[in-house]
Design an enzyme around this catalytic site. Sequence first.
Site, mmCIF file in Angstrom:
data_model
loop_
_atom_site.group_PDB
_atom_site.id
_atom_site.type_symbol
_atom_site.label_atom_id
_atom_site.label_comp_id
_atom_site.label_asym_id
_atom_site.label_seq_id
_atom_site.Cartn_x
_atom_site.Cartn_y
_atom_site.Cartn_z
ATOM 1 N N ASP A 173 41.068 29.580 28.594
ATOM 2 C CA ASP A 173 42.492 29.406 28.577
ATOM 3 C C ASP A 173 43.082 27.569 28.505
ATOM 4 O OD1 ASP A 173 42.153 29.159 31.656
ATOM 5 O OD2 ASP A 173 43.340 30.980 31.299
ATOM 6 N N ASN A 227 49.716 38.889 39.246
ATOM 7 C CA ASN A 227 50.186 40.475 38.494
ATOM 8 C C ASN A 227 48.771 41.125 37.455
ATOM 9 O OD1 ASN A 227 49.464 38.649 36.283
ATOM 10 N ND2 ASN A 227 51.146 38.620 35.400
ATOM 11 N N HIS A 235 46.747 39.059 35.833
ATOM 12 C CA HIS A 235 46.610 38.775 33.901
ATOM 13 C C HIS A 235 44.920 38.450 34.661
ATOM 14 C CE1 HIS A 235 48.033 34.300 35.192
ATOM 15 N NE2 HIS A 235 47.336 34.396 35.895
ATOM 16 N N GLU A 264 48.439 38.262 30.239
ATOM 17 C CA GLU A 264 49.641 38.668 30.893
ATOM 18 C C GLU A 264 49.438 40.299 30.227
ATOM 19 O OE1 GLU A 264 50.685 37.315 32.792
ATOM 20 O OE2 GLU A 264 51.829 35.186 32.544
HETATM 21 C C1 F6R Z 1 43.318 30.136 34.917
HETATM 22 C C2 F6R Z 1 43.318 31.019 34.740
HETATM 23 C C3 F6R Z 1 44.312 31.916 35.467
HETATM 24 C C4 F6R Z 1 43.353 32.111 36.781
HETATM 25 C C5 F6R Z 1 44.139 32.891 37.740
HETATM 26 C C6 F6R Z 1 43.974 33.242 39.143
HETATM 27 O O1 F6R Z 1 42.049 29.616 33.597
HETATM 28 O O2 F6R Z 1 42.990 32.000 33.127
HETATM 29 O O3 F6R Z 1 44.026 33.646 34.878
HETATM 30 O O4 F6R Z 1 41.994 32.341 36.907
HETATM 31 O O5 F6R Z 1 45.652 32.660 37.679
HETATM 32 O O6 F6R Z 1 44.607 31.596 39.685
HETATM 33 P P1 F6R Z 1 43.960 31.368 40.924
HETATM 34 O O7 F6R Z 1 42.542 30.710 41.029
HETATM 35 O O8 F6R Z 1 44.289 29.658 41.799
HETATM 36 O O9 F6R Z 1 44.150 32.554 41.947
#
Ligand code: F6R
Length: 248
Positions: A67, A136, A138, A143
């Site tokens: 992403d 959350n 995701h 989301e």
């Molecule tokens: C980032 C992504 C997000 C993260 C998620 C957890 O490329 O796809 O979904 O994997 O927000 O982020 P961290 O690892 O920083 O807690």
Amino acid sequence: MQIKIFKDYNKLSFATAEIIINQVKEKPDSVICFASGDTPKLTCHYIVEKATKHRVDFSKVTFVGLDEWVGIPPSDSGSCHFFFRKNLIEPLHLTEAQVHLFKALSNDLKVECIKMDESILSCGGIDIILVGIGLNGHIGFNEPGTSPELYSHVKDLDALTIQTGQKYFNHTMPLQKGITLGFKHFNEAKKAIIIANGLKKAEIIKKTVEEGISIEIPASIINQHRNGYILLDEEAASLISPDFKHKL
Ligand code: F6R
């Protein structure tokens, strides 16, 4: 779906890197999709270390970036591009032809989505998708409430994602939308892995494991994956109740 629990973040990351390395050894032309973020950082470090030490050939691998924040340039150190280049693409010497990343500055994000879907299709689909989990629930920028029927798409970010996303940037960033692979990619990947560490992820991991499949907790989709794994450190696993330990 299977859950595996490791003592700490270090052991979790070491083991996750081993899965990727073994995948590439077994299938040198693997298609591997990664999230960016804090969670996979140490895994990336160990992948590069193991690949270098054991001379694992990544020259036929295809790398897909999960992403990107819409409107954030690749040169910004908080962008997903920047993470992928710094932690995987450059140290593993992947060429541009091996790499597929969303161009989130494009004037036509729909075309970006189509290009990504076609690229994944033309290289035979994703072998391993490795994602983190948001507070959350995701995965990628899927989301809560996102349709499970989507491939690549653009999504309005949750208030919580906008708030937590600030941690990647040097200054306050007006984040609004993300461009992301969809649940269809996740479901169709030959192996799907969610990794999480730390107490801050314990509550959402408990919900993901215990509350059944629901679009309100996007990561719960892993419960229906035929080859899905949730890899955790002890802290992230600490709230899973004994009734669900059978998934271990
Ligand atoms: C980032 C992504 C997000 C993260 C998620 C957890 O490329 O796809 O979904 O994997 O927000 O982020 P961290 O690892 O920083 O807690």
